[in-house]
Design a protein around this motif. Structure first.
Motif, mmCIF file in Angstrom:
data_model
loop_
_atom_site.group_PDB
_atom_site.id
_atom_site.type_symbol
_atom_site.label_atom_id
_atom_site.label_comp_id
_atom_site.label_asym_id
_atom_site.label_seq_id
_atom_site.Cartn_x
_atom_site.Cartn_y
_atom_site.Cartn_z
ATOM 1 N N GLN A 374 0.824 -1.210 0.000
ATOM 2 C CA GLN A 374 0.000 0.000 0.000
ATOM 3 C C GLN A 374 0.856 1.257 0.000
ATOM 4 O OE1 GLN A 374 -2.353 -0.751 3.498
ATOM 5 N NE2 GLN A 374 -4.063 -1.615 2.324
ATOM 6 N N LEU A 375 1.917 1.254 0.781
ATOM 7 C CA LEU A 375 2.765 2.436 0.891
ATOM 8 C C LEU A 375 3.687 2.621 -0.322
ATOM 9 C CD1 LEU A 375 3.687 2.057 4.672
ATOM 10 C CD2 LEU A 375 2.382 3.941 3.666
ATOM 11 N N GLN A 376 4.053 1.516 -0.966
ATOM 12 C CA GLN A 376 4.971 1.588 -2.106
ATOM 13 C C GLN A 376 4.298 1.070 -3.374
ATOM 14 O OE1 GLN A 376 7.414 3.287 -1.733
ATOM 15 N NE2 GLN A 376 8.473 2.962 0.195
ATOM 16 N N ARG A 377 3.028 1.316 -3.523
ATOM 17 C CA ARG A 377 2.241 0.755 -4.630
ATOM 18 C C ARG A 377 2.825 1.108 -5.998
ATOM 19 N NH1 ARG A 377 -2.268 1.846 -7.933
ATOM 20 N NH2 ARG A 377 -3.487 -0.037 -8.314
ATOM 21 N N GLN A 378 3.281 2.365 -6.161
ATOM 22 C CA GLN A 378 3.774 2.795 -7.464
ATOM 23 C C GLN A 378 5.004 2.004 -7.876
ATOM 24 O OE1 GLN A 378 2.061 4.843 -9.439
ATOM 25 N NE2 GLN A 378 3.567 4.322 -11.025
ATOM 26 N N PHE A 379 5.873 1.669 -6.922
ATOM 27 C CA PHE A 379 7.059 0.886 -7.255
ATOM 28 C C PHE A 379 6.675 -0.489 -7.775
ATOM 29 C CE2 PHE A 379 10.039 -2.468 -6.124
ATOM 30 C CZ PHE A 379 11.171 -2.051 -6.788
ATOM 31 N N PHE A 380 5.691 -1.125 -7.139
ATOM 32 C CA PHE A 380 5.273 -2.456 -7.578
ATOM 33 C C PHE A 380 4.586 -2.399 -8.943
ATOM 34 C CE2 PHE A 380 5.686 -3.049 -3.000
ATOM 35 C CZ PHE A 380 6.406 -4.224 -2.954
ATOM 36 N N LEU A 381 4.110 -1.212 -9.338
ATOM 37 C CA LEU A 381 3.494 -1.053 -10.653
ATOM 38 C C LEU A 381 4.541 -0.838 -11.751
ATOM 39 C CD1 LEU A 381 0.411 1.221 -9.825
ATOM 40 C CD2 LEU A 381 0.388 -1.211 -10.421
#
Length: 500
Positions: A374-381
Motif C-alpha cells: 500500500q505504501l509503495q504501490r507505485q514501485f510495484f506497478l
C-alpha cells in the motif's frame, strides 16, 4: 489465610511466565525466513509426538492472498581467479572512499556485477547461504550452550557483507527481550571474538578497519605482515585516501617494497560475507523468497506467502483421545496414569502453542507485506526505484498496529519476489530528505537520480560534486553539496578524479 495468598501469587507468576514464553516463541518464528522455519517445524515434530502433519488445511486467521486493484486509492506517503581479485580490489577501493563519513553504509561487494546482473544470478532454493556456513562452523567450535545461543544471534545480526554494525548494547537488549538471555556487553564481546575466528577472515568485524586487521592477523608472521598492520593501524586515514606516497615515505620503503606491500593490501577483502556467498553458485546469497508478489498489466497487485514444503500441522488425535480418556476417569486413575496424563497434557499444550505461533507468524507477515504494498504501490506497478516513497518502520507499524520491533524482525530477514526482481524487504524502506522549501523526498529516489546523472556523464570529464549539485537542482532535487557527496559515497561512486 497466609498460605492461600502465597499459592495464588505463585499461580499468577506461573501464568505470566507461560504467556511470556508463548510470546517469545511467536517472535522467534516470525523472525525466521521460510527455509529456516521448515527446519524448525521438522525439529519440533521430532521433539513433540503430539504434533503431526495434518490432512486438512489449517484454519488461518487471515486470507493469505492480498489483492489491490487499479481502482484502490493509493496509500499516503534498504582469491582465486583473476577476475575475483580484480573485483575485490575494486570493492576495497570503493569501501575506502567511504571511510570518515558513512562507514556504516559501505557498498556491498557485488563480485563485479551491476545490480541488474546480480538479480539474475541470485539462486532461489535451499542452497547454503553464508549464514548457514557460519552456523555449521559454530557447531564444531568449543562453545557452551549459552555461547552458541549468543553466537547464533550475532550471526543473524550480520549484514550481507559479513560485518556487524548493530551496537552490542542493542544486541544485549534484544537477547534479553526475545531470547530471555541476560548477557552483558562484555560477555557478548567475548563471543563475538570467537565468531571472528571463523572463516572467512574478517567475518564479524565492527568496522572496515577491524575487518582488514582480522585478515592480516591470519597471515604468517613476516615483515610484510608487520608493515600491513602498521599501515591499517597507524596510517589508516592515508590508506583510505590512497595516499601511497605518504605511506611509502613514512615507512621508508623502496619502490619495490612499496609495490609489494600495496599489492598485498589490495588483496584484502572488505566484504568477507559477500565473497563467502560467491563461493556457492556465484551469488551473494542463496535466497528463497518469503513473498511472491504479482503485478498484472491492469494494475492489480496480489501476493501470497511462499509456504515451500511447509507441512500443515495438527495435534495428534491419539494424544487428544488419550487425554480425554484420562480426564473422564481421573478420579479413579493410578499415580502412573496421572503422570502419563501430565506428560500428555504438556505435549498437547506445546503442540497447540506451536500451531498458534505459526498462525500468528502468517498473520504478521501478511499484514506487514500488505502495508508495504500500500505504501509503495507505485514501485510495484513500474519497478522504478525513483517511485519508492519515504517509508520507515514506524509507518508500517502504525498502519498494521504491530510493534516496531516486530516489523523490524520481519523486514530484516525476508525477501519478496516481484515482477521487477527479488528484493529484501528492507529495500522498500528509505528515509526522507526535506528540502529548504519544505518538500519531503525519498533518499532512495534522490540516489537513483544522482546515479543516472553520473552514469550519463562524459567519463573523460567527470562531474565534480558542485556540478552534480547544480544538475540535481535542475532536475527538481535541491539538495546541498555535502548531501550530494554523502549519497554519492553511499552508492559506492568515487570522486570525480577517480572516475576518469
Amino acid at each position: 489465610m497466609s498460605q492461600s495468598q502465597i499459592q495464588e501469587q505463585k499461580q499468577e507468576q506461573k501464568l505470566a511466565q507461560s504467556f511470556s514464553q508463548q510470546q517469545l516463541l511467536q517472535a522467534q518464528l516470525t523472525e525466521l525466513p521460510i527455509t529456516q522455519l521448515i527446519e524448525r517445524v521438522n525439529a519440533e515434530m521430532d521433539d513433540n509426538p503430539a504434533l503431526e502433519i495434518g490432512t486438512e488445511s489449517p484454519e488461518l486467521p487471515d486470507n493469505l492472498d492480498y489483492q489491490e486493484s487499479a481502482d484502490t486509492p493509493e496509500a499516503p506517503d534498504d582469491y582465486d581467479s583473476l577476475r575475483e581479485r580484480e573485483d575485490r580490489q575494486s570493492a576495497l577501493d570503493e569501501a575506502l572512499q567511504n571511510i570518515g563519513r558513512d562507514d556504516e553504509e559501505l557498498p556491498v561487494y557485488q563480485g563485479g556485477n551491476n545490480i541488474g546482473e546480480e538479480r539474475e544470478e541470485m539462486v532461489y532454493g535451499n542452497g547454503v547461504s553464508f549464514y548457514d556456513q557460519l552456523k555449521e562452523q559454530m557447531r564444531l567450535a568449543d562453545l557452551t550452550e549459552r555461547e552458541q545461543s549468543i553466537m547464533e544471534y550475532l550471526i543473524g545480526s550480520l549484514d550481507d557483507d559479513g560485518l556487524i554494525r548493530k551496537p552490542l548494547e542493542a544486541i544485549s537488549d534484544e537477547l534479553a527481550v526475545y531470547h530471555n538471555i541476560d548477557a552483558t556487553i562484555q560477555e557478548i564481546e567475548q563471543v563475538l571474538m570467537k565468531l571472528q575466528q571463523l572463516d572467512p577472515a574478517g567475518i564479524g568485524a565492527r568496522s572496515l578497519q577491524e575487518c582488514l586487521l582480522l585478515q592480516i592477523e591470519r597471515r604468517d608472521d613476516s615483515r610484510v605482515k608487520e608493515l600491513m598492520k602498521r599501515v591499517v593501524t597507524d596510517y589508516f586515514e592515508a590508506f583510505t585516501k590512497k595516499h601511497w606516497d605518504k605511506i611509502k615515505t613514512s615507512l621508508k620503503l623502496s619502490d619495490l617494497q612499496a609495490k609489494a606491500l600495496f599489492g598485498e593490501l589490495r588483496r584484502l577483502n572488505p566484504k568477507p560475507g559477500a565473497s563467502m556467498g560467491e563461493t556457492v553458485g556465484r551469488s551473494l546469497q542463496q535466497i528463497t523468497p518469503d513473498f511472491i508478489v504479482d503485478t498484472s498489466d491492469d494494475g492489480t497487485i496480489t501476493f501470497t506467502l511462499n509456504q515451500g514444503e511447509m507441512p500443515e500441522l495438527k495435534v495428534s488425535q491419539s494424544f487428544a483421545d488419550s487425554m480425554k480418556e484420562y480426564q473422564q476417569g481421573k478420579e479413579h486413575i493410578s499415580r502412573q496414569q496421572k503422570e502419563a496424563l501430565l506428560y500428555i497434557k504438556r505435549k498437547v499444550d506445546a503442540a497447540q502453542g506451536f500451531i498458534e505461533a505459526i498462525r500468528v507468524r502468517r498473520h504478521t507477515l501478511t499484514v506487514t507485506m500488505k502495508a508495504i504494498i500500500q505504501l509503495q504501490r507505485q514501485f510495484f506497478l513500474d519497478g522504478d526505484e525513483a517511485s519508492l516513497q519515504p517509508m520507515i518502520l514506524k509507518d508500517v507499524a502504525e498502519r498494521t498496529g504491530l510493534d516496531l520491533s516486530t516489523v523490524s524482525r520481519v523486514s530484516n530477514s525476508k525477501y519478496a519476489q516481484t515482477r521487477w526482481g527479488t528484493f529484501p524487504l528492507r529495500h522498500f524502506f528509505s528515509d526522507s530528505y526535506t528540502t529548504s522549501q519544505g518538500e519531503e523526498l525519498s533518499t532512495r529516489r534522490i540516489k537513483a537520480a544522482l546515479r543516472d546523472i553520473i552514469d550519463g556523464e562524459d567519463k573523460r570529464k567527470p562531474l565534480s560534486d558542485d556540478a552534480l549539485t547544480r544538475l540535481m537542482a535542475e532536475q527538481g532535487f535541491p539538495i546541498a553539496r555535502r548531501t550530494v557527496a554523502k549519497y554519492r559515497e553511499q552508492l559506492g561512486i568515487p570522486v570525480a578524479r577517480l572516475r576518469k
